[in-house]
Design a protein around this motif. Structure first.
Motif, PDB file in Angstrom:
ATOM      1  N   LEU A   1       0.818  -1.221   0.000  1.00  0.00           N
ATOM      2  CA  LEU A   1       0.000   0.000   0.000  1.00  0.00           C
ATOM      3  C   LEU A   1       0.849   1.267   0.000  1.00  0.00           C
ATOM      4  CD1 LEU A   1      -2.996  -1.007   2.299  1.00  0.00           C
ATOM      5  CD2 LEU A   1      -2.878  -0.952  -0.200  1.00  0.00           C
ATOM      6  N   ALA A   2       2.012   1.216   0.626  1.00  0.00           N
ATOM      7  CA  ALA A   2       2.913   2.379   0.584  1.00  0.00           C
ATOM      8  C   ALA A   2       3.392   2.615  -0.849  1.00  0.00           C
ATOM      9  CB  ALA A   2       4.099   2.154   1.509  1.00  0.00           C
ATOM     10  N   LYS A   3       3.717   1.549  -1.548  1.00  0.00           N
ATOM     11  CA  LYS A   3       4.127   1.682  -2.950  1.00  0.00           C
ATOM     12  C   LYS A   3       2.951   2.127  -3.816  1.00  0.00           C
ATOM     13  CE  LYS A   3       7.976  -1.569  -2.875  1.00  0.00           C
ATOM     14  NZ  LYS A   3       7.942  -2.130  -1.532  1.00  0.00           N
ATOM     15  N   TRP A   4       1.750   1.644  -3.515  1.00  0.00           N
ATOM     16  CA  TRP A   4       0.528   2.051  -4.229  1.00  0.00           C
ATOM     17  C   TRP A   4       0.350   3.569  -4.110  1.00  0.00           C
ATOM     18  CZ3 TRP A   4      -3.579  -0.328  -6.858  1.00  0.00           C
ATOM     19  CH2 TRP A   4      -4.732   0.437  -7.003  1.00  0.00           C
ATOM     20  N   ASN A   5       0.480   4.077  -2.897  1.00  0.00           N
ATOM     21  CA  ASN A   5       0.335   5.516  -2.669  1.00  0.00           C
ATOM     22  C   ASN A   5       1.420   6.310  -3.385  1.00  0.00           C
ATOM     23  OD1 ASN A   5      -1.945   5.198  -1.079  1.00  0.00           O
ATOM     24  ND2 ASN A   5      -0.761   5.034   0.800  1.00  0.00           N
ATOM     25  N   GLN A   6       2.620   5.767  -3.423  1.00  0.00           N
ATOM     26  CA  GLN A   6       3.712   6.430  -4.134  1.00  0.00           C
ATOM     27  C   GLN A   6       3.442   6.439  -5.641  1.00  0.00           C
ATOM     28  OE1 GLN A   6       7.577   4.748  -3.386  1.00  0.00           O
ATOM     29  NE2 GLN A   6       8.608   6.196  -4.729  1.00  0.00           N
ATOM     30  N   LEU A   7       2.909   5.340  -6.167  1.00  0.00           N
ATOM     31  CA  LEU A   7       2.640   5.238  -7.599  1.00  0.00           C
ATOM     32  C   LEU A   7       1.522   6.188  -8.026  1.00  0.00           C
ATOM     33  CD1 LEU A   7       3.259   3.746 -10.279  1.00  0.00           C
ATOM     34  CD2 LEU A   7       1.487   2.100  -9.643  1.00  0.00           C
ATOM     35  N   TRP A   8       0.449   6.241  -7.247  1.00  0.00           N
ATOM     36  CA  TRP A   8      -0.720   7.037  -7.638  1.00  0.00           C
ATOM     37  C   TRP A   8      -0.752   8.413  -6.999  1.00  0.00           C
ATOM     38  CZ3 TRP A   8      -2.543   5.150 -11.820  1.00  0.00           C
ATOM     39  CH2 TRP A   8      -2.532   3.776 -12.035  1.00  0.00           C
ATOM     40  N   GLY A   9       0.228   8.716  -6.162  1.00  0.00           N
ATOM     41  CA  GLY A   9       0.282  10.028  -5.527  1.00  0.00           C
ATOM     42  C   GLY A   9       0.801  11.087  -6.480  1.00  0.00           C
ATOM     43  N   ASN A  10       0.732  12.312  -6.041  1.00  0.00           N
ATOM     44  CA  ASN A  10       1.251  13.422  -6.839  1.00  0.00           C
ATOM     45  C   ASN A  10       2.763  13.481  -6.717  1.00  0.00           C
ATOM     46  OD1 ASN A  10      -1.371  14.140  -7.502  1.00  0.00           O
ATOM     47  ND2 ASN A  10      -1.571  15.509  -5.740  1.00  0.00           N
TER      48      ASN A  10
ATOM     49  N   LYS B   1       6.837  13.223  -8.658  1.00  0.00           N
ATOM     50  CA  LYS B   1       7.646  12.331  -9.468  1.00  0.00           C
ATOM     51  C   LYS B   1       7.882  11.011  -8.738  1.00  0.00           C
ATOM     52  CE  LYS B   1      11.997  12.057 -11.922  1.00  0.00           C
ATOM     53  NZ  LYS B   1      13.361  12.503 -12.009  1.00  0.00           N
ATOM     54  N   VAL B   2       7.849   9.932  -9.490  1.00  0.00           N
ATOM     55  CA  VAL B   2       8.095   8.612  -8.917  1.00  0.00           C
ATOM     56  C   VAL B   2       9.580   8.468  -8.620  1.00  0.00           C
ATOM     57  CG1 VAL B   2       8.093   6.138  -9.410  1.00  0.00           C
ATOM     58  CG2 VAL B   2       6.135   7.538 -10.080  1.00  0.00           C
ATOM     59  N   GLN B   3       9.886   8.177  -7.376  1.00  0.00           N
ATOM     60  CA  GLN B   3      11.267   7.915  -6.986  1.00  0.00           C
ATOM     61  C   GLN B   3      11.322   6.493  -6.447  1.00  0.00           C
ATOM     62  OE1 GLN B   3      12.684  10.890  -4.303  1.00  0.00           O
ATOM     63  NE2 GLN B   3      12.489  12.530  -5.799  1.00  0.00           N
ATOM     64  N   PHE B   4      11.918   5.641  -7.238  1.00  0.00           N
ATOM     65  CA  PHE B   4      11.981   4.231  -6.878  1.00  0.00           C
ATOM     66  C   PHE B   4      13.287   3.679  -7.419  1.00  0.00           C
ATOM     67  CE2 PHE B   4      10.509  -0.273  -7.087  1.00  0.00           C
ATOM     68  CZ  PHE B   4      10.069  -0.388  -5.778  1.00  0.00           C
ATOM     69  N   ALA B   5      13.759   2.624  -6.823  1.00  0.00           N
ATOM     70  CA  ALA B   5      15.026   2.023  -7.259  1.00  0.00           C
ATOM     71  C   ALA B   5      14.932   1.562  -8.703  1.00  0.00           C
ATOM     72  CB  ALA B   5      15.359   0.836  -6.357  1.00  0.00           C
ATOM     73  N   GLU B   6      16.048   1.667  -9.402  1.00  0.00           N
ATOM     74  CA  GLU B   6      16.137   1.200 -10.789  1.00  0.00           C
ATOM     75  C   GLU B   6      17.083   0.000 -10.839  1.00  0.00           C
ATOM     76  OE1 GLU B   6      17.076   4.299 -13.646  1.00  0.00           O
ATOM     77  OE2 GLU B   6      16.467   5.779 -12.183  1.00  0.00           O
ATOM     78  N   PRO B   7      16.700  -1.111 -10.200  1.00  0.00           N
ATOM     79  CA  PRO B   7      17.653  -2.209 -10.076  1.00  0.00           C
ATOM     80  C   PRO B   7      17.989  -2.896 -11.394  1.00  0.00           C
ATOM     81  CG  PRO B   7      15.513  -2.902  -9.320  1.00  0.00           C
ATOM     82  CD  PRO B   7      15.424  -1.430  -9.613  1.00  0.00           C
ATOM     83  N   LEU B   8      17.137  -2.809 -12.359  1.00  0.00           N
ATOM     84  CA  LEU B   8      17.362  -3.518 -13.611  1.00  0.00           C
ATOM     85  C   LEU B   8      17.596  -2.568 -14.775  1.00  0.00           C
ATOM     86  CD1 LEU B   8      14.510  -6.141 -13.101  1.00  0.00           C
ATOM     87  CD2 LEU B   8      16.929  -6.402 -12.545  1.00  0.00           C
ATOM     88  N   GLY B   9      17.828  -1.291 -14.478  1.00  0.00           N
ATOM     89  CA  GLY B   9      18.051  -0.307 -15.535  1.00  0.00           C
ATOM     90  C   GLY B   9      16.802   0.012 -16.327  1.00  0.00           C
ATOM     91  N   VAL B  10      15.650  -0.150 -15.707  1.00  0.00           N
ATOM     92  CA  VAL B  10      14.362   0.088 -16.361  1.00  0.00           C
ATOM     93  C   VAL B  10      13.743   1.334 -15.726  1.00  0.00           C
ATOM     94  CG1 VAL B  10      12.117  -0.975 -16.878  1.00  0.00           C
ATOM     95  CG2 VAL B  10      14.124  -2.407 -16.650  1.00  0.00           C
ATOM     96  N   ASP B  11      12.783   1.938 -16.427  1.00  0.00           N
ATOM     97  CA  ASP B  11      12.080   3.112 -15.916  1.00  0.00           C
ATOM     98  C   ASP B  11      11.552   2.848 -14.498  1.00  0.00           C
ATOM     99  OD1 ASP B  11      10.690   5.551 -15.787  1.00  0.00           O
ATOM    100  OD2 ASP B  11       8.894   4.648 -16.677  1.00  0.00           O
ATOM    101  N   PRO B  12      11.847   3.733 -13.539  1.00  0.00           N
ATOM    102  CA  PRO B  12      11.404   3.516 -12.155  1.00  0.00           C
ATOM    103  C   PRO B  12       9.886   3.376 -12.021  1.00  0.00           C
ATOM    104  CG  PRO B  12      12.955   5.345 -12.260  1.00  0.00           C
ATOM    105  CD  PRO B  12      12.672   4.930 -13.667  1.00  0.00           C
ATOM    106  N   ALA B  13       9.116   4.105 -12.840  1.00  0.00           N
ATOM    107  CA  ALA B  13       7.658   4.002 -12.758  1.00  0.00           C
ATOM    108  C   ALA B  13       7.190   2.601 -13.151  1.00  0.00           C
ATOM    109  CB  ALA B  13       7.001   5.052 -13.651  1.00  0.00           C
ATOM    110  N   LEU B  14       7.826   1.993 -14.138  1.00  0.00           N
ATOM    111  CA  LEU B  14       7.476   0.634 -14.558  1.00  0.00           C
ATOM    112  C   LEU B  14       7.820  -0.372 -13.466  1.00  0.00           C
ATOM    113  CD1 LEU B  14       6.507  -1.408 -16.687  1.00  0.00           C
ATOM    114  CD2 LEU B  14       8.856  -1.431 -17.567  1.00  0.00           C
ATOM    115  N   VAL B  15       9.008  -0.235 -12.889  1.00  0.00           N
ATOM    116  CA  VAL B  15       9.421  -1.142 -11.813  1.00  0.00           C
ATOM    117  C   VAL B  15       8.488  -0.999 -10.611  1.00  0.00           C
ATOM    118  CG1 VAL B  15      11.291  -1.743 -10.223  1.00  0.00           C
ATOM    119  CG2 VAL B  15      11.817  -1.112 -12.580  1.00  0.00           C
ATOM    120  N   LEU B  16       8.141   0.242 -10.265  1.00  0.00           N
ATOM    121  CA  LEU B  16       7.218   0.474  -9.164  1.00  0.00           C
ATOM    122  C   LEU B  16       5.847  -0.116  -9.469  1.00  0.00           C
ATOM    123  CD1 LEU B  16       6.588   1.752  -6.415  1.00  0.00           C
ATOM    124  CD2 LEU B  16       6.106   3.893  -7.614  1.00  0.00           C
TER     125      LEU B  16
END
Length: 159
Positions: free
Chosen positions: A55-64, A66-81
Motif C-alpha cells: 500500500l505504501a508503494k501504491w500511494n507512491q505510484l498514484w500520488g502526486n 515524481k516517482v522515486q523508486f530504485a532502478e535495479p534492472l536499468g528500467v524506468d522507475p515508474a514501470l518497476v514500481l
C-alpha cells in the motif's frame, strides 16, 4: 446427573477423538493442523506484505509528484514500481484469499528475489532479512499450495 468435566479431561477426550478420526487414510487432526498452519502463514505474510509494503508503494505510484523508486534492472522507475505494486498489492490479496495462490506467488517471489539479490546486494543482513523471510515463506507456500482453508480448495472441490 450432571458433572463438571475438568478442562484437561475435555482436552484429552478431544485429542483422543481427533486422533481416532480418519480422513482419506490420514489422521484428521494432523490434516486440519496443517491446513490451519498454511492458512496462518498465508494470511500473516500476505497481510504484512500488503499493509507493510504494497500500500505504501501504491500511494507512491498514484500520488502526486515524481516517482522515486530504485532502478535495479536499468528500467524506468515508474514501470518497476508498477510491477512491484501489482505483485505486492494484487498478489498479496490473492494469497490472503487463497485464490490463484500459486500463480500469485510467482511475482511475489520474483519481487523478493530482486529485493534480496539486486536492491540489497552487499547490505548488512538486517537490511536483507525481510526479503529473505518473505521469500522463504512464499516459496514454502508455492510448494505446499494454499491448503484446504482457501478459495482455491473451495472452487476446485465443488460437488
Amino acid at each position: 446427573t450432571y458433572r463438571l468435566i475438568a478442562l484437561p479431561e475435555v482436552y484429552l477426550r478431544h485429542r483422543k477423538y481427533i486422533s481416532n478420526m480418519r480422513l482419506g487414510g490420514k489422521q484428521a487432526g494432523i490434516t486440519m493442523t496443517r491446513d490451519i498452519g498454511i492458512f496462518l502463514i498465508r494470511v500473516v505474510f500476505g497481510s504484512s506484505m500488503l499493509f507493510g509494503h504494497g500500500l505504501a508503494k501504491w500511494n507512491q505510484l498514484w500520488g502526486n509528484g515524481k516517482v522515486q523508486f530504485a532502478e535495479p534492472l536499468g528500467v524506468d522507475p515508474a514501470l518497476v514500481l508498477g510491477l512491484a505494486v501489482l505483485a505486492e498489492v494484487g498478489g498479496s490479496i490473492l494469497v490472503i484469499l487463497g485464490l490463484l495462490t500459486r500463480l500469485a506467488l510467482i511475482p511475489l517471489i520474483s519481487t523478493m528475489a530482486v529485493a534480496l539479490f539486486v536492491v540489497h546486494e552487499g547490505d548488512a543482513f538486517s537490511s536483507m532479512e525481510k526479503a529473505i523471510l518473505y521469500g522463504v515463506a512464499f516459496i514454502g507456500l508455492l510448494l505446499t499450495g494454499p491448503g484446504k482453508i482457501s478459495l482455491d480448495y473451495f472452487l476446485n472441490n465443488e460437488n
